[in-house]
Scaffold this motif. Structure first.
Motif, PDB file in Angstrom:
ATOM      1  N   ILE B 192       1.406 -96.468  62.566  1.00  0.00           N
ATOM      2  CA  ILE B 192       2.161 -96.915  61.413  1.00  0.00           C
ATOM      3  C   ILE B 192       1.178 -96.998  60.263  1.00  0.00           C
ATOM      4  O   ILE B 192       0.382 -97.921  60.171  1.00  0.00           O
ATOM      5  CB  ILE B 192       2.835 -98.277  61.683  1.00  0.00           C
ATOM      6  N   CYS B 193       1.207 -95.975  59.396  1.00  0.00           N
ATOM      7  CA  CYS B 193       0.187 -95.877  58.356  1.00  0.00           C
ATOM      8  C   CYS B 193       0.745 -95.097  57.177  1.00  0.00           C
ATOM      9  O   CYS B 193       1.351 -94.044  57.396  1.00  0.00           O
ATOM     10  CB  CYS B 193      -1.049 -95.181  58.926  1.00  0.00           C
ATOM     11  N   PRO B 194       0.607 -95.493  55.947  1.00  0.00           N
ATOM     12  CA  PRO B 194      -0.057 -96.750  55.585  1.00  0.00           C
ATOM     13  C   PRO B 194       0.907 -97.937  55.667  1.00  0.00           C
ATOM     14  O   PRO B 194       2.041 -97.843  55.226  1.00  0.00           O
ATOM     15  CB  PRO B 194      -0.458 -96.500  54.130  1.00  0.00           C
ATOM     16  N   ALA B 195       0.446 -98.988  56.242  1.00  0.00           N
ATOM     17  CA  ALA B 195       1.235-100.205  56.297  1.00  0.00           C
ATOM     18  C   ALA B 195       0.272-101.371  56.387  1.00  0.00           C
ATOM     19  O   ALA B 195      -0.783-101.255  57.012  1.00  0.00           O
ATOM     20  CB  ALA B 195       2.152-100.197  57.516  1.00  0.00           C
ATOM     21  N   LYS B 196       0.632-102.444  55.713  1.00  0.00           N
ATOM     22  CA  LYS B 196      -0.273-103.597  55.751  1.00  0.00           C
ATOM     23  C   LYS B 196       0.385-104.743  56.476  1.00  0.00           C
ATOM     24  O   LYS B 196       1.592-104.948  56.367  1.00  0.00           O
ATOM     25  CB  LYS B 196      -0.633-104.022  54.328  1.00  0.00           C
ATOM     26  N   VAL B 197      -0.412-105.484  57.209  1.00  0.00           N
ATOM     27  CA  VAL B 197       0.106-106.652  57.899  1.00  0.00           C
ATOM     28  C   VAL B 197       0.166-107.801  56.911  1.00  0.00           C
ATOM     29  O   VAL B 197      -0.812-108.111  56.226  1.00  0.00           O
ATOM     30  CB  VAL B 197      -0.813-107.028  59.081  1.00  0.00           C
ATOM     31  N   LYS B 198       1.351-108.379  56.809  1.00  0.00           N
ATOM     32  CA  LYS B 198       1.483-109.505  55.897  1.00  0.00           C
ATOM     33  C   LYS B 198       1.077-110.797  56.613  1.00  0.00           C
ATOM     34  O   LYS B 198       0.234-111.538  56.148  1.00  0.00           O
ATOM     35  CB  LYS B 198       2.936-109.605  55.446  1.00  0.00           C
ATOM     36  N   THR B 199       1.682-111.002  57.756  1.00  0.00           N
ATOM     37  CA  THR B 199       1.308-112.205  58.496  1.00  0.00           C
ATOM     38  C   THR B 199       1.602-112.011  59.978  1.00  0.00           C
ATOM     39  O   THR B 199       2.442-111.206  60.359  1.00  0.00           O
ATOM     40  CB  THR B 199       2.032-113.444  57.932  1.00  0.00           C
ATOM     41  N   VAL B 200       0.876-112.725  60.794  1.00  0.00           N
ATOM     42  CA  VAL B 200       1.085-112.662  62.238  1.00  0.00           C
ATOM     43  C   VAL B 200       1.362-114.072  62.730  1.00  0.00           C
ATOM     44  O   VAL B 200       0.642-115.000  62.376  1.00  0.00           O
ATOM     45  CB  VAL B 200      -0.164-112.124  62.975  1.00  0.00           C
ATOM     46  N   GLN B 201       2.443-114.205  63.495  1.00  0.00           N
ATOM     47  CA  GLN B 201       2.678-115.506  64.106  1.00  0.00           C
ATOM     48  C   GLN B 201       2.383-115.422  65.587  1.00  0.00           C
ATOM     49  O   GLN B 201       2.952-114.599  66.306  1.00  0.00           O
ATOM     50  CB  GLN B 201       4.111-115.976  63.903  1.00  0.00           C
ATOM     51  N   PHE B 202       1.475-116.276  66.006  1.00  0.00           N
ATOM     52  CA  PHE B 202       1.183-116.356  67.427  1.00  0.00           C
ATOM     53  C   PHE B 202       1.985-117.499  68.017  1.00  0.00           C
ATOM     54  O   PHE B 202       2.298-118.455  67.314  1.00  0.00           O
ATOM     55  CB  PHE B 202      -0.318-116.560  67.646  1.00  0.00           C
ATOM     56  N   PRO B 203       2.346-117.418  69.288  1.00  0.00           N
ATOM     57  CA  PRO B 203       3.178-118.468  69.866  1.00  0.00           C
ATOM     58  C   PRO B 203       2.474-119.814  69.780  1.00  0.00           C
ATOM     59  O   PRO B 203       1.269-119.905  70.012  1.00  0.00           O
ATOM     60  CB  PRO B 203       3.371-118.037  71.314  1.00  0.00           C
ATOM     61  N   SER B 204       3.216-120.818  69.454  1.00  0.00           N
ATOM     62  CA  SER B 204       2.607-122.142  69.377  1.00  0.00           C
ATOM     63  C   SER B 204       2.687-122.785  70.756  1.00  0.00           C
ATOM     64  O   SER B 204       3.420-122.346  71.615  1.00  0.00           O
ATOM     65  CB  SER B 204       3.355-123.003  68.374  1.00  0.00           C
ATOM     66  N   LYS B 236      -0.879-119.691  53.154  1.00  0.00           N
ATOM     67  CA  LYS B 236      -1.076-119.253  51.778  1.00  0.00           C
ATOM     68  C   LYS B 236      -0.231-118.038  51.423  1.00  0.00           C
ATOM     69  O   LYS B 236       0.357-117.974  50.358  1.00  0.00           O
ATOM     70  CB  LYS B 236      -2.557-118.897  51.552  1.00  0.00           C
ATOM     71  N   ILE B 237      -0.192-117.085  52.345  1.00  0.00           N
ATOM     72  CA  ILE B 237       0.445-115.836  51.954  1.00  0.00           C
ATOM     73  C   ILE B 237       1.845-115.686  52.555  1.00  0.00           C
ATOM     74  O   ILE B 237       2.463-114.657  52.415  1.00  0.00           O
ATOM     75  CB  ILE B 237      -0.418-114.614  52.339  1.00  0.00           C
ATOM     76  N   THR B 238       2.320-116.692  53.230  1.00  0.00           N
ATOM     77  CA  THR B 238       3.652-116.574  53.802  1.00  0.00           C
ATOM     78  C   THR B 238       4.659-117.260  52.893  1.00  0.00           C
ATOM     79  O   THR B 238       4.549-118.449  52.637  1.00  0.00           O
ATOM     80  CB  THR B 238       3.698-117.218  55.192  1.00  0.00           C
ATOM     81  N   GLU B 239       5.592-116.470  52.412  1.00  0.00           N
ATOM     82  CA  GLU B 239       6.595-117.084  51.555  1.00  0.00           C
ATOM     83  C   GLU B 239       7.698-117.656  52.418  1.00  0.00           C
ATOM     84  O   GLU B 239       8.022-117.112  53.461  1.00  0.00           O
ATOM     85  CB  GLU B 239       7.166-116.026  50.602  1.00  0.00           C
ATOM     86  N   PRO B 240       8.326-118.739  51.949  1.00  0.00           N
ATOM     87  CA  PRO B 240       9.341-119.414  52.750  1.00  0.00           C
ATOM     88  C   PRO B 240      10.468-118.475  53.183  1.00  0.00           C
ATOM     89  O   PRO B 240      10.947-118.556  54.301  1.00  0.00           O
ATOM     90  CB  PRO B 240       9.883-120.486  51.803  1.00  0.00           C
ATOM     91  N   ALA B 241      10.827-117.543  52.324  1.00  0.00           N
ATOM     92  CA  ALA B 241      11.945-116.656  52.636  1.00  0.00           C
ATOM     93  C   ALA B 241      11.680-115.874  53.921  1.00  0.00           C
ATOM     94  O   ALA B 241      12.588-115.586  54.685  1.00  0.00           O
ATOM     95  CB  ALA B 241      12.177-115.700  51.485  1.00  0.00           C
ATOM     96  N   ASN B 242      10.438-115.565  54.148  1.00  0.00           N
ATOM     97  CA  ASN B 242      10.121-114.735  55.300  1.00  0.00           C
ATOM     98  C   ASN B 242      10.048-115.518  56.602  1.00  0.00           C
ATOM     99  O   ASN B 242      10.075-114.945  57.670  1.00  0.00           O
ATOM    100  CB  ASN B 242       8.788-114.029  55.065  1.00  0.00           C
ATOM    101  N   LEU B 243       9.895-116.809  56.476  1.00  0.00           N
ATOM    102  CA  LEU B 243       9.758-117.622  57.678  1.00  0.00           C
ATOM    103  C   LEU B 243      10.984-117.502  58.573  1.00  0.00           C
ATOM    104  O   LEU B 243      10.893-117.573  59.788  1.00  0.00           O
ATOM    105  CB  LEU B 243       9.540-119.094  57.315  1.00  0.00           C
TER     106      LEU B 243
END
Lengths: 316, 536
Positions: B192-204, B236-243
């Motif tokens: 998957i290129c070009p693509a940037k990772v915005k955020t990664v959530q690991f299991p809590s 910092k970089i995660t906007e609420p809408a994406n949560l």
């Protein structure tokens, strides 16, 4: 001292798990009934839902089916509670850490025994594809899940209902294990239902049953002709007395006193005799040992404490 | 009996192969159109993504398609147990998937790697080495290291350890291209290129629940259910809408791309370099220090063809001259940031003069070979074992640099080391786990070593039916690599410190060390095999 830790823990899991679940979760009544729908609802057939021998296993539907159930009839909050309990069983750093560490060793024995016997190519990700396997005394499903990932069609049975709930709640979290069926029942009941499997496993169970001969016969009855029965248990030896009874129960307090009755442990010769009487012929045997130096479990020819044996069902 | 079993096995594996291929074919349409489609659909349907559940679910997501990231993909594609995994490689730079198309007579890129025989073995195993052989690569069979004081030197030859080469110098973009074409041939991973990772959530929860206390887990669950917990790693970089897109109860890792696509995966491989964002999102800490040095790299022309890796240690840092084929060489000059800036700005002619001075005259004379020591070490032979063939080699002056052919690039040097390489559903590889001083060209080789070890761990996990993102399994990889990488890092850092000083006792000890390394056969062989990527 260390050698028996894992197996002891496992054999005591019935007791401990039920304690833990009982003491901590009195509000789970709703969840219990819901989960029951995911688990087998008592219909005697493994075959009713899915043909066990069907070779094609469409991974998509396999994945989606439990997902539908998960989203549909199950209350998410309740499922989360069960998932939390499952994490205790499945917490690799919790009380079952030694058992988790030992698990790959048992599984590599089971994998190679089954691949060898059923002429499967062990160099693939899912060599057990198409095999129907039952794990009698499955506990939290620590063996069922890896077997399902290896491609087997797995039924896990345990007499303790709480274990079954925990195991099912954990298995549906992963598409590769969500096909596992769990039932709260006994080997004898499955025999009455005339169920048959390619492979029957009873790991660290036989030392707890009232009548090992009858139990062994039930396991044999569950195996198809030329099917495989794999049993692991503790040896009745000086070292197992020292490690499993004196060490684990009295000195270290890992297990409640009286968990194991040493006199019910079985030597490999006795197991072979039992198997023979149940028309099972023993194929391979290996000891499961822990090296305190490398902190690793491994298969060994030292069967003096814990060991695992595979056998084949002879002609009826 | 044997034959019968083989005959029986073959149809099964064939059948499985067919099934695998047909699955791959099923996937193909998604791959080609996945760029817009998957993103759009998930946006439209929001949380209700059951229909796409199969499409965004992966076994492994590799973040970073550089040399080490591509190596992980290739490694997984090349073993029977791992090749049925569903793998995606994400990279933000479109240049990484470009084919290497340089002719043999063009000027090679300044970004090169000196790869060890251990790395070559890995590249052979994954089917990428042939592409390297078909293109420009420069073997080197000897290595000469000396310092500015002129008191000692060490010369190694591949013959000392019975090999024909010590390693190869290969352009980085050729290595990436070779790995990518090996991947393409297998049709294994989706790039998957070009693509940037915005955020990664690991299991809590499961990561930290070392006690296994049910109460703790339950309360933690309850907290995350009410949304009060800070389970989103990168605030910092995660906007609420994406949560809302994240499934909070998911015990897999969720990777969100900047175009809104959401990938679920068992295992995230952090191969995104020294300033790894994945590492930060998982809150894995790093230790390390700045060397207060910059490395300046460029391609130069030298007086004659050679196959030696030359390195002279100056008080300001080491200067290396590596063969890259023909009469071309690569310069890696580690020096103070000010000096690096100056060297970048001067004209090419002035730069050539500066390089030649730094290789030969600056700060002190070239060493001479000490025949009396040779005689002494021959006397010691019965005690010390056989002499290495290179013991009586004289010091050889490096070839003169005649022209600077490429632009000069520079980058700051530091040592960083992640305190842990793994967490639940994450494994760091390469520079994301450790960056080292380039003085012995070991950085990328450690990275390839990581890739090979991670592939081995995943393979073992699959063999015993484990969940390959499970921390307990990944820790086997983490431990193994920590014990391999730390000694190498300590050695390199030690070198850097010992050579960075003028303090007389240290510089005398350094000369003694050089002489020991030059004249003591067993020590010499140990050093060579360590540098070649073997075990000490």
């Amino acid at each position: 001292m260390w050698r028996t830790r894992g197996c002891l823990l496992q054999s005591s899991t019935l007791f401990r798990q039920s304690l833990r679940v009982l003491s901590s979760n009195s509000t789970s009544a709703v969840g219990v009934s819901n989960i029951n729908q995911v688990v087998s609802d008592g219909t005697p057939s493994f075959t009713a839902n899915e043909s066990p021998t069907s070779a094609e296993e469409p991974s998509q539907s396999r994945f989606q089916k439990p997902k539908e159930k998960y989203k549909g009839s199950i209350d998410n909050a309740e499922t989360a509670k069960f998932a939390a309990i499952a994490e205790t069983w499945w917490d690799h750093y919790g009380p079952y850490k030694p058992l988790h560490a030992m698990n790959p060793v048992r599984l590599s024995f089971i994998r190679s025994a089954l691949c060898h016997h059923f002429r499967k190519d062990g160099d693939t990700a899912k060599p057990l594809d198409g095999l129907k396997v039952v794990d009698v005394g499955c506990g939290g499903g620590l063996v069922c899940e890896p077997l399902a990932r290896m491609g087997a069609q797995v039924l896990g049975v345990d007499a303790v209902e709480k274990n079954i709930k925990v195991a099912s709640a954990h298995a549906i979290q992963d598409p590769s294990t969500s096909s596992i069926q769990y039932r709260c029942t006994t080997a004898e009941q499955l025999v009455l239902e005339k169920q048959e499997f390619d492979a029957v496993l009873a790991l660290e169970v036989i030392e707890h049953v009232a009548d090992p001969m009858e139990f062994c016969k039930s396991l044999a009855a569950l195996a198809k002709k030329d099917g495989m029965v794999i049993i692991s248990t503790l040896n009745r030896s000086i070292s197992s007395y020292g490690l499993a009874i004196v060490g684990a129960e009295y000195i270290l307090g890992w297990l409640p006193k009286g968990t194991h009755d040493w006199s019910k442990f079985m030597t490999p010769e006795e197991l072979a005799l039992l198997m023979n009487r149940a028309s099972l012929s023993m194929e391979e045997m290996a000891g499961i040992v822990f090296s305190p130096l490398t902190q690793r479990w491994s298969l060994s020819d030292d069967t003096s404490v814990d060991y695992i044996a595979s056998s084949v069902k002879k002609q009826k | 009996m044997r034959n019968a079993s083989i005959r029986f096995v073959l149809p099964i594996s064939k059948w499985q192969k067919c099934r695998f291929l047909s699955q791959a074919a099923d996937r193909l349409p998604h791959v080609s159109s996945s760029q817009e489609q998957a993103g759009d659909n998930s946006r439209k349907t929001g949380e209700n993504t059951e229909n796409l559940a199969g499409d965004n679910t992966y076994d492994v997501v590799v973040v970073g398609g550089g040399m080490v990231g591509a190596a992980v993909g290739c490694g997984l594609a090349s073993t029977p147990l791992t090749k049925s995994l569903r793998v995606a490689i994400i990279d933000g730079n479109p240049a990484t998937i470009q084919k290497y198309s340089k002719k043999q007579d063009s000027v090679p890129d300044a970004r090169v790697s000196a790869i060890t025989p251990a790395t070559v073995r890995f590249l052979k195993d994954v089917g990428a080495w042939e592409t390297v052989l078909e293109n420009r690569h420069a073997p080197f069979d000897s290595m000469q290291v000396w310092d500015y004081s002129g008191r000692g030197f060490t010369r190694y030859r591949a013959a000392d350890v019975g090999e024909s080469v010590l390693g190869y110098v290969v352009e980085n973009n050729l290595l990436i291209s070779a790995l990518n074409s090996a991947l393409e041939r297998t049709g294994f991973a989706e790039t998957i290129c070009p693509a940037k990772v915005k955020t990664v959530q690991f299991p809590s929860g499961s990561t930290s629940s070392s006690t296994g206390n049910l109460f703790e887990i339950l309360t933690e669950r309850a907290r995350s259910d009410t949304g009060a917990s800070t389970s989103f790693q990168d605030q910092k970089i995660t906007e609420p809408a994406n949560l809302d897109k994240f499934d909070r109860n998911d015990n897999w890792a969720q990777v969100m791309l900047e175009d809104g696509r959401l990938l679920r995966t068992r295992l995230v491989v952090g191969a995104d370099g020294g300033r790894s964002r994945v590492r930060d999102m998982a809150r894995l800490e790093t230790r390390g220090w700045d060397y207060n040095q910059h490395a300046l790299i460029c391609t130069v022309q030298v007086g004659y063809h050679h196959s030696t890796a030359w390195q002279r240690f100056l008080p300001t840092g080491p200067l290396a001259l590596l063969p890259v084929g023909g009469d071309l060489s690569n310069i890696v000059w580690s020096t103070t940031p000010e000096k690096a800036k100056e060297l970048k700005e001067v004209s090419k002619e002035e730069f050539v003069i500066a390089v030649n001075q730094a290789l030969t005259e600056d700060y002190g004379p070239l060493p001479s070979s000490q025949t009396n020591v040779v005689a002494l070490s021959k006397l010691l032979t019965p005690l010390m074992g056989e002499l290495a063939p290179s013991v009586s080699d004289p010091f050889i002056a490096p070839p003169p640099v005649t022209a600077c052919l490429s632009e000069r690039l520079s980058f700051p040097l530091s040592l960083t080391h992640a305190t842990r390489y793994v967490s639940n559903r994450l494994a760091l590889v390469g520079d994301a786990a450790h960056t080292v001083h380039p003085l012995a060209g070991q950085g990328v080789n450690l990275g390839f070593g990581d890739a090979a070890a991670l592939v081995k761990t995943v393979r073992e996990g699959i063999r015993t039916g484990e969940d390959i993102g499970e921390l307990a399994l990944l820790e086997k990889y983490g431990k193994e690599r920590l014990w391999t990488n730390l000694p190498m890092m300590a050695v390199l850092d030690g070198f850097q410190r010992v050579f960075g000083t003028d303090f007389p006792p240290v510089s005398l000890a350094r000369a003694a060390g050089f002489n020991a390394a030059q004249y003591l056969g067993p020590l010499k062989r140990k050093i060579i095999s360590f540098a070649m990527g073997g075990q000490v």
